[in-house]
Write a protein that holds these residues in place. Sequence first.
Motif, PDB file in Angstrom:
ATOM      1  N   ARG A   1       0.850  -1.188   0.000  1.00 10.75           N
ATOM      2  CA  ARG A   1       0.000   0.000   0.000  1.00 10.75           C
ATOM      3  C   ARG A   1       0.889   1.243   0.000  1.00 10.75           C
ATOM      4  NH1 ARG A   1      -2.000  -0.180   6.404  1.00 10.75           N
ATOM      5  NH2 ARG A   1       0.028   0.429   7.285  1.00 10.75           N
ATOM      6  N   LEU A   2       0.351   2.335  -0.514  1.00  7.66           N
ATOM      7  CA  LEU A   2       1.043   3.623  -0.484  1.00  7.66           C
ATOM      8  C   LEU A   2       0.281   4.674   0.296  1.00  7.66           C
ATOM      9  CD1 LEU A   2       2.433   4.059  -4.131  1.00  7.66           C
ATOM     10  CD2 LEU A   2       3.713   3.520  -2.057  1.00  7.66           C
ATOM     11  N   ASP A   3      -1.035   4.465   0.463  1.00  2.00           N
ATOM     12  CA  ASP A   3      -1.851   5.520   1.066  1.00  2.00           C
ATOM     13  C   ASP A   3      -1.436   5.829   2.503  1.00  2.00           C
ATOM     14  OD1 ASP A   3      -2.727   3.035   1.885  1.00  2.00           O
ATOM     15  OD2 ASP A   3      -4.857   3.588   1.936  1.00  2.00           O
TER      16      ASP A   3
ATOM     17  N   THR B   1      -1.640   9.264  11.844  1.00  2.00           N
ATOM     18  CA  THR B   1      -1.821   8.365  10.703  1.00  2.00           C
ATOM     19  C   THR B   1      -2.307   6.998  11.169  1.00  2.00           C
ATOM     20  OG1 THR B   1      -0.079   9.523   9.474  1.00  2.00           O
ATOM     21  CG2 THR B   1      -0.685   7.317   8.708  1.00  2.00           C
ATOM     22  N   ASP B   2      -1.742   6.511  12.276  1.00  2.00           N
ATOM     23  CA  ASP B   2      -2.199   5.235  12.828  1.00  2.00           C
ATOM     24  C   ASP B   2      -3.693   5.295  13.162  1.00  2.00           C
ATOM     25  OD1 ASP B   2       0.321   4.120  12.636  1.00  2.00           O
ATOM     26  OD2 ASP B   2       0.856   4.472  14.736  1.00  2.00           O
ATOM     27  N   ALA B   3      -4.113   6.419  13.737  1.00  2.00           N
ATOM     28  CA  ALA B   3      -5.521   6.569  14.086  1.00  2.00           C
ATOM     29  C   ALA B   3      -6.391   6.608  12.828  1.00  2.00           C
ATOM     30  CB  ALA B   3      -5.723   7.845  14.914  1.00  2.00           C
ATOM     31  N   TRP B   4      -5.906   7.305  11.818  1.00  2.00           N
ATOM     32  CA  TRP B   4      -6.621   7.380  10.535  1.00  2.00           C
ATOM     33  C   TRP B   4      -6.753   5.995   9.911  1.00  2.00           C
ATOM     34  CZ3 TRP B   4      -4.509   6.693   5.458  1.00  2.00           C
ATOM     35  CH2 TRP B   4      -5.342   7.095   4.418  1.00  2.00           C
ATOM     36  N   LEU B   5      -5.697   5.208   9.974  1.00  2.00           N
ATOM     37  CA  LEU B   5      -5.726   3.857   9.427  1.00  2.00           C
ATOM     38  C   LEU B   5      -6.695   2.968  10.214  1.00  2.00           C
ATOM     39  CD1 LEU B   5      -1.894   3.407   8.771  1.00  2.00           C
ATOM     40  CD2 LEU B   5      -3.684   3.418   7.020  1.00  2.00           C
ATOM     41  N   ALA B   6      -6.702   3.138  11.538  1.00  2.00           N
ATOM     42  CA  ALA B   6      -7.609   2.344  12.379  1.00  2.00           C
ATOM     43  C   ALA B   6      -9.062   2.617  12.017  1.00  2.00           C
ATOM     44  CB  ALA B   6      -7.358   2.642  13.854  1.00  2.00           C
ATOM     45  N   GLU B   7      -9.376   3.881  11.728  1.00  2.00           N
ATOM     46  CA  GLU B   7     -10.743   4.234  11.336  1.00  2.00           C
ATOM     47  C   GLU B   7     -11.139   3.532  10.046  1.00  2.00           C
ATOM     48  OE1 GLU B   7     -10.745   8.428  11.011  1.00  2.00           O
ATOM     49  OE2 GLU B   7     -10.657   8.805  13.196  1.00  2.00           O
ATOM     50  N   ARG B   8     -10.157   3.253   9.220  1.00  7.81           N
ATOM     51  CA  ARG B   8     -10.402   2.584   7.937  1.00  7.81           C
ATOM     52  C   ARG B   8     -10.336   1.059   8.063  1.00  7.81           C
ATOM     53  NH1 ARG B   8      -8.431   5.648   3.162  1.00  7.81           N
ATOM     54  NH2 ARG B   8      -7.174   3.821   2.642  1.00  7.81           N
TER      55      ARG B   8
ATOM     56  N   GLU C   1      -7.640  -0.597   8.986  1.00  6.85           N
ATOM     57  CA  GLU C   1      -6.318  -1.072   8.557  1.00  6.85           C
ATOM     58  C   GLU C   1      -5.347  -1.048   9.729  1.00  6.85           C
ATOM     59  OE1 GLU C   1      -4.646   0.491   4.932  1.00  6.85           O
ATOM     60  OE2 GLU C   1      -6.600   1.283   4.313  1.00  6.85           O
ATOM     61  N   GLY C   2      -4.276  -1.826   9.599  1.00 10.04           N
ATOM     62  CA  GLY C   2      -3.246  -1.849  10.618  1.00 10.04           C
ATOM     63  C   GLY C   2      -2.400  -0.594  10.593  1.00 10.04           C
ATOM     64  N   PRO C   3      -1.709  -0.285  11.690  1.00 10.54           N
ATOM     65  CA  PRO C   3      -0.891   0.926  11.774  1.00 10.54           C
ATOM     66  C   PRO C   3       0.292   0.881  10.822  1.00 10.54           C
ATOM     67  CG  PRO C   3      -0.471  -0.509  13.641  1.00 10.54           C
ATOM     68  CD  PRO C   3      -1.635  -1.099  12.910  1.00 10.54           C
ATOM     69  N   LEU C   4       0.972   2.007  10.713  1.00  5.25           N
ATOM     70  CA  LEU C   4       2.172   2.085   9.896  1.00  5.25           C
ATOM     71  C   LEU C   4       3.150   0.973  10.282  1.00  5.25           C
ATOM     72  CD1 LEU C   4       2.733   5.938  10.092  1.00  5.25           C
ATOM     73  CD2 LEU C   4       2.263   4.685   7.973  1.00  5.25           C
ATOM     74  N   THR C   5       3.747   0.353   9.294  1.00  6.64           N
ATOM     75  CA  THR C   5       4.718  -0.700   9.548  1.00  6.64           C
ATOM     76  C   THR C   5       6.078  -0.093   9.892  1.00  6.64           C
ATOM     77  OG1 THR C   5       5.462  -0.811   7.260  1.00  6.64           O
ATOM     78  CG2 THR C   5       3.561  -2.184   7.877  1.00  6.64           C
ATOM     79  N   PHE C   6       7.000  -0.947  10.273  1.00  6.80           N
ATOM     80  CA  PHE C   6       8.393  -0.530  10.511  1.00  6.80           C
ATOM     81  C   PHE C   6       8.906   0.280   9.331  1.00  6.80           C
ATOM     82  CE2 PHE C   6      12.877  -1.059   9.777  1.00  6.80           C
ATOM     83  CZ  PHE C   6      13.498  -1.103  11.020  1.00  6.80           C
TER      84      PHE C   6
END
Length: 460
Positions: free
Chosen positions: A38-40, A126-133, A135-140
């Motif tokens: 993913r890139l988003d 960004t992690d919170a934004w991903l959680a709302e969608r 999706e998992g948080p930003l990776t390493f």
Amino acid sequence: MSDRSSAGDGLFSDDADRAAGVYQALMARSGEGSPRPRLDATRHAVELLGDPHHAYPMIHLTGTNGKTSTSRIIESILRAYGLRTGLFTSPHLVSFNERIVIDGEPISDAALADNWDDISPYLDMTDAWLAERGEGPLTFFEALTVLMFAAFADAPIDVAVVEVGMGGEWDSTNVADARVAVFTPIDIDHVQRLGSTIAEIARTKAGIIKPASEVVTAEQKPEALAELQRAAELSEASLAVEGRDFELTGDTVAVGGQMLAVRGIASTYEELYLPLYGSHQGQNAAVAIAAVETFIGSGGHALSAEILTEGLAEVTSPGRLQLVGTEPTVLVDAAHNPHGALSLRVAIDEYFDFDEVAIVVGVLDDKDAAGILTALGPVASRLYVTESESERAIPADALAEIAHVATGLEDIFVLDRLEDAVQNARQWAAESPKRLVVVTGSITVVGEVIDLARDEEWKP
């Protein structure tokens, strides 16, 4: 592979502690070996930060082998031109700071920690934004990519040389629009994520080609080149191909490396000294020269012979046919796939004069161990099969079974601890000046042995 602080005398300064905390925070995220296609996620984070990846032009590199060495050569030439450079490579060998290099030096602990403090709130958002969608948080690697872009903007730099983490199309570094896309040789690797054929892998890697950009590629297998040509045409990008538009025309062994002659895109260059071993490094240098010609003058202006000579002479490529020990001679090489192992075998034959070679090998479980061992078998007098500290290391006993089938060697020694394997090999090699020890198979193995060699002072 360890992660050492840059603090002297073995003491951790406050900055070193803070930098160590950055690494720990990154490691708490999902592993580097498990990227998300993913890139988003990365794009959202850098947009929140004000798009630091747009603050400088970029040269973007992908391929199966030679990415790091080619990146280092490009960066060294650009720095010789007086440009302030940023270099991003992965993984690291000894210190995490090695991944983000600014103006030829690994990022300082203070700059690493300060930039992390600056971006952390935005990573959390960004992690919170991903959680709302859902999706998992930003990776390493996604978080590391954001850190790299921010650190380069903060430095600031004139040009970034960025190596992809994996693939290309969905690699987090691909949120940037690189002016120049560079492809090193493409072969089979990471089949579970990139595809099982060279064409599939090349198609994924071709995703770094952006509209109206300029592309430079090493010589490729026909099916890989076809994918790059298709992507370049669709993006209306120019394409310079090794063997057609530029090439290595001369390569002779020299003390500590080799002398090169290169027909570049814009001019020819003679008597270039490259302090790296292996004909594959000469080919990497030819690609790097073409990339710099493309970046500086779209391939229309010759490089300064004096500056080019200076840039090549300063090149280092740790972990790539690197001498870490003398009496006995010990080389390390991070060959972690069959193509890299074959290049290593050819280099040993061409550049070194030893009667017997001991190979110390450890391989990770997502790699083609049989292919690596088959490539190395013809040059090995004996094998010391072992494993690194990585959780992904193939157990030594299992690797030994593969080695017996792949090489047919009788002298295969199995030692679970890497240090024991290396010390046993060194003891054997010390019995004759015509014996060589080569440590290879994975970057984790090489990093641990570089650490050990430095601690025990294998070189005077």
